[in-house]
Write a protein that holds these residues in place. Structure first.
Motif, PDB file in Angstrom:
ATOM      1  N   CYS A  57     -13.870 -39.266 -68.961  1.00 38.20           N
ATOM      2  CA  CYS A  57     -12.544 -38.746 -68.616  1.00 38.20           C
ATOM      3  C   CYS A  57     -12.644 -37.908 -67.353  1.00 38.20           C
ATOM      4  O   CYS A  57     -13.481 -37.010 -67.244  1.00 38.20           O
ATOM      5  CB  CYS A  57     -11.976 -37.909 -69.759  1.00 38.20           C
ATOM      6  SG  CYS A  57     -10.336 -37.227 -69.388  1.00 38.20           S
ATOM      7  N   ILE A  96     -10.558 -35.335 -65.037  1.00 36.68           N
ATOM      8  CA  ILE A  96      -9.386 -34.476 -64.881  1.00 36.68           C
ATOM      9  C   ILE A  96      -9.281 -34.174 -63.395  1.00 36.68           C
ATOM     10  O   ILE A  96     -10.098 -33.451 -62.830  1.00 36.68           O
ATOM     11  CB  ILE A  96      -9.492 -33.205 -65.737  1.00 36.68           C
ATOM     12  CG1 ILE A  96      -9.594 -33.606 -67.222  1.00 36.68           C
ATOM     13  CG2 ILE A  96      -8.275 -32.304 -65.496  1.00 36.68           C
ATOM     14  CD1 ILE A  96      -9.605 -32.447 -68.187  1.00 36.68           C
ATOM     15  N   ILE A 128      -6.834 -37.981 -66.189  1.00 37.25           N
ATOM     16  CA  ILE A 128      -5.681 -37.108 -66.388  1.00 37.25           C
ATOM     17  C   ILE A 128      -5.382 -36.505 -65.031  1.00 37.25           C
ATOM     18  O   ILE A 128      -6.137 -35.674 -64.517  1.00 37.25           O
ATOM     19  CB  ILE A 128      -5.974 -36.030 -67.441  1.00 37.25           C
ATOM     20  CG1 ILE A 128      -6.135 -36.676 -68.817  1.00 37.25           C
ATOM     21  CG2 ILE A 128      -4.869 -34.979 -67.457  1.00 37.25           C
ATOM     22  CD1 ILE A 128      -6.504 -35.724 -69.924  1.00 37.25           C
ATOM     23  N   SER A 129      -4.305 -36.976 -64.425  1.00 31.78           N
ATOM     24  CA  SER A 129      -3.983 -36.605 -63.054  1.00 31.78           C
ATOM     25  C   SER A 129      -3.083 -35.376 -63.040  1.00 31.78           C
ATOM     26  O   SER A 129      -1.998 -35.380 -63.631  1.00 31.78           O
ATOM     27  CB  SER A 129      -3.283 -37.771 -62.350  1.00 31.78           C
ATOM     28  OG  SER A 129      -2.776 -37.356 -61.101  1.00 31.78           O
ATOM     29  N   ARG A 141      -2.812 -40.086 -57.017  1.00 31.72           N
ATOM     30  CA  ARG A 141      -2.595 -40.767 -58.307  1.00 31.72           C
ATOM     31  C   ARG A 141      -2.622 -42.290 -58.174  1.00 31.72           C
ATOM     32  O   ARG A 141      -3.251 -42.983 -58.980  1.00 31.72           O
ATOM     33  CB  ARG A 141      -1.266 -40.297 -58.907  1.00 31.72           C
ATOM     34  CG  ARG A 141      -1.063 -40.686 -60.375  1.00 31.72           C
ATOM     35  CD  ARG A 141       0.114 -39.927 -60.950  1.00 31.72           C
ATOM     36  NE  ARG A 141      -0.175 -38.505 -60.996  1.00 31.72           N
ATOM     37  CZ  ARG A 141       0.717 -37.541 -60.739  1.00 31.72           C
ATOM     38  NH1 ARG A 141       1.941 -37.858 -60.362  1.00 31.72           N
ATOM     39  NH2 ARG A 141       0.389 -36.274 -60.824  1.00 31.72           N
ATOM     40  N   TYR A 152      -3.087 -40.799 -66.724  1.00 36.05           N
ATOM     41  CA  TYR A 152      -2.022 -40.000 -67.321  1.00 36.05           C
ATOM     42  C   TYR A 152      -1.558 -38.959 -66.312  1.00 36.05           C
ATOM     43  O   TYR A 152      -2.361 -38.391 -65.565  1.00 36.05           O
ATOM     44  CB  TYR A 152      -2.514 -39.297 -68.588  1.00 36.05           C
ATOM     45  CG  TYR A 152      -2.856 -40.234 -69.730  1.00 36.05           C
ATOM     46  CD1 TYR A 152      -1.883 -40.604 -70.649  1.00 36.05           C
ATOM     47  CD2 TYR A 152      -4.149 -40.729 -69.888  1.00 36.05           C
ATOM     48  CE1 TYR A 152      -2.187 -41.459 -71.706  1.00 36.05           C
ATOM     49  CE2 TYR A 152      -4.465 -41.584 -70.938  1.00 36.05           C
ATOM     50  CZ  TYR A 152      -3.478 -41.943 -71.842  1.00 36.05           C
ATOM     51  OH  TYR A 152      -3.795 -42.784 -72.878  1.00 36.05           O
ATOM     52  N   ASN A 153      -0.284 -38.673 -66.314  1.00 35.14           N
ATOM     53  CA  ASN A 153       0.320 -37.752 -65.357  1.00 35.14           C
ATOM     54  C   ASN A 153       0.822 -36.509 -66.086  1.00 35.14           C
ATOM     55  O   ASN A 153       1.794 -36.573 -66.850  1.00 35.14           O
ATOM     56  CB  ASN A 153       1.478 -38.464 -64.638  1.00 35.14           C
ATOM     57  CG  ASN A 153       2.249 -37.527 -63.736  1.00 35.14           C
ATOM     58  OD1 ASN A 153       1.758 -36.479 -63.333  1.00 35.14           O
ATOM     59  ND2 ASN A 153       3.481 -37.894 -63.425  1.00 35.14           N
ATOM     60  N   PHE A 154       0.136 -35.365 -65.867  1.00 37.87           N
ATOM     61  CA  PHE A 154       0.561 -34.111 -66.468  1.00 37.87           C
ATOM     62  C   PHE A 154       0.520 -32.996 -65.435  1.00 37.87           C
ATOM     63  O   PHE A 154      -0.224 -33.067 -64.450  1.00 37.87           O
ATOM     64  CB  PHE A 154      -0.360 -33.712 -67.635  1.00 37.87           C
ATOM     65  CG  PHE A 154      -0.335 -34.674 -68.794  1.00 37.87           C
ATOM     66  CD1 PHE A 154       0.844 -34.971 -69.455  1.00 37.87           C
ATOM     67  CD2 PHE A 154      -1.504 -35.279 -69.216  1.00 37.87           C
ATOM     68  CE1 PHE A 154       0.862 -35.853 -70.518  1.00 37.87           C
ATOM     69  CE2 PHE A 154      -1.501 -36.165 -70.274  1.00 37.87           C
ATOM     70  CZ  PHE A 154      -0.312 -36.453 -70.934  1.00 37.87           C
ATOM     71  N   LYS A 196      -0.187 -31.295 -74.251  1.00 41.41           N
ATOM     72  CA  LYS A 196      -0.173 -32.736 -74.002  1.00 41.41           C
ATOM     73  C   LYS A 196      -1.545 -33.225 -73.546  1.00 41.41           C
ATOM     74  O   LYS A 196      -1.989 -34.305 -73.940  1.00 41.41           O
ATOM     75  CB  LYS A 196       0.884 -33.073 -72.941  1.00 41.41           C
ATOM     76  CG  LYS A 196       2.320 -32.919 -73.424  1.00 41.41           C
ATOM     77  CD  LYS A 196       3.294 -33.322 -72.325  1.00 41.41           C
ATOM     78  CE  LYS A 196       4.731 -33.194 -72.802  1.00 41.41           C
ATOM     79  NZ  LYS A 196       5.698 -33.565 -71.733  1.00 41.41           N
ATOM     80  N   ILE A 197      -2.215 -32.419 -72.727  1.00 42.07           N
ATOM     81  CA  ILE A 197      -3.548 -32.802 -72.259  1.00 42.07           C
ATOM     82  C   ILE A 197      -4.522 -32.853 -73.419  1.00 42.07           C
ATOM     83  O   ILE A 197      -5.297 -33.815 -73.570  1.00 42.07           O
ATOM     84  CB  ILE A 197      -4.032 -31.823 -71.168  1.00 42.07           C
ATOM     85  CG1 ILE A 197      -3.179 -31.975 -69.901  1.00 42.07           C
ATOM     86  CG2 ILE A 197      -5.506 -32.056 -70.846  1.00 42.07           C
ATOM     87  CD1 ILE A 197      -3.427 -30.918 -68.851  1.00 42.07           C
ATOM     88  N   THR A 224      -3.898 -35.922 -75.550  1.00 42.22           N
ATOM     89  CA  THR A 224      -4.371 -37.139 -74.879  1.00 42.22           C
ATOM     90  C   THR A 224      -5.878 -37.291 -75.037  1.00 42.22           C
ATOM     91  O   THR A 224      -6.383 -38.392 -75.292  1.00 42.22           O
ATOM     92  CB  THR A 224      -3.987 -37.109 -73.392  1.00 42.22           C
ATOM     93  OG1 THR A 224      -2.553 -37.037 -73.280  1.00 42.22           O
ATOM     94  CG2 THR A 224      -4.487 -38.349 -72.670  1.00 42.22           C
ATOM     95  N   GLU A 236      -7.537 -40.455 -76.925  1.00 36.58           N
ATOM     96  CA  GLU A 236      -8.471 -41.321 -76.192  1.00 36.58           C
ATOM     97  C   GLU A 236      -9.901 -41.215 -76.725  1.00 36.58           C
ATOM     98  O   GLU A 236     -10.798 -41.902 -76.232  1.00 36.58           O
ATOM     99  CB  GLU A 236      -8.446 -40.983 -74.701  1.00 36.58           C
ATOM    100  CG  GLU A 236      -7.179 -41.420 -73.978  1.00 36.58           C
ATOM    101  CD  GLU A 236      -7.094 -42.932 -73.816  1.00 36.58           C
ATOM    102  OE1 GLU A 236      -8.131 -43.615 -73.953  1.00 36.58           O
ATOM    103  OE2 GLU A 236      -5.982 -43.442 -73.564  1.00 36.58           O
TER     104      GLU A 236
END
Length: 271
Positions: free
Chosen positions: A10, A12, A36-37, A43, A54-56, A63-64, A67, A71
């Motif tokens: 992953c 970040i 996780i962008s 992006r 993923y866009n956060f 939410k992060i 996710t 995952e």
């Protein structure tokens, strides 16, 4: 101690080219990268090398976390700048982000990241050394281009290196701007490019920029990095020398950086 890397990694991702370089390297070496962008500027490029993006926002902690759970992530790498200035501009923070900020005694870079690392460890997730997938981008020692410093410039580099290390002990910033053995600017929340601009406006042309790692650098976050934008900022405002710490600083697009420095008469060296 060596670490066994999971097949799924992953990322970040903050701003800049480094997250893309990491994702590309990991994909080429057979890893499945989930990103996780936290930034919109890279992006679309991440999508080329990541199975999911993923866009956060940086403040969407709940939410992060969810996710990462969904995952089944066990290892993450943080790469790319997430500017702390957003904390001063009415950021969108969820209840978990607010709780963590209230618990923090300080909001300097290391303190914030150590809180995040602790939260992830409680979830059974390991934060990896930022350089694992991009070791080839670390700066080798020596003068990296065609132009070399004279004696006076070397003295400014020496002074700047000492000063930057001292500032690093306080976790203020990693860069300083020097001219004629005088301090023109010290990097704080604004970042390296703005520090260079401010130092040049005070000192005029011919200043020296020094960027180093912190004396107790945690390689899981905030490893110093420079790229073509740094050189363009220096050229725009008249800076003459960029000195970085050898084997501790990442150079993005090293060939482009050195070619540009040679063309513009900028000295780039790693000490």
């Amino acid at each position: 101690m060596s670490i066994v890397l999971d097949k799924k990694q992953c990322l970040i991702a903050g701003d800049g080219e480094l997250p893309v370089a990491m994702a590309e390297s990991a994909q080429k070496n057979g890893f499945d990268v989930v990103a996780i962008s936290l930034s919109s500027d890279n992006r679309n490029r991440l999508k080329k090398f990541c199975s999911k993006v993923y866009n956060f926002g940086p403040g969407e902690v709940l939410k992060i976390k969810q996710t990462l759970i969904d995952e089944k992530v066990t290892q993450v790498t943080f790469i790319g700048k997430v500017h702390k200035g957003l904390l001063l501009r009415r950021p969108k923070l969820d209840m978990e982000a607010i709780r963590l900020m209230k618990e923090a005694q300080r909001l300097n870079d290391d303190a914030v990241m150590l809180i995040i690392v602790d939260q992830l460890e409680q979830m059974g997730i390991t934060v990896l050394d930022q350089t694992i997938f991009i070791k080839n981008l670390m700066a080798p020692p020596g003068v990296l281009g065609e132009h070399e410093p004279d004696e006076d410039q070397s003295l400014d580099v020496e002074y700047g290196y000492w000063l930057a290390k001292e500032m690093g002990k306080l976790d203020v910033g990693q860069s300083v701007v020097i001219k004629n053995k005088m301090i023109m600017a010290v990097e704080a929340i604004e970042g390296t490019d703005k520090c260079i601009e401010r130092g040049c406006k005070l000192g005029g042309k011919g200043i020296t920029v020094v960027k180093v790692s912190k004396p107790t650098q945690d390689k899981r976050f905030d490893i110093p990095a420079i790229g073509l934008n740094t050189l363009k900022t220096m050229n725009r405002f008249g800076a003459k020398i960029l000195a970085i710490e050898a084997n501790e600083t990442i150079i993005v697009d090293q060939k482009k950086v050195i070619d540009y420095a040679n063309k513009k008469g900028i000295i780039v060296m790693a000490i």
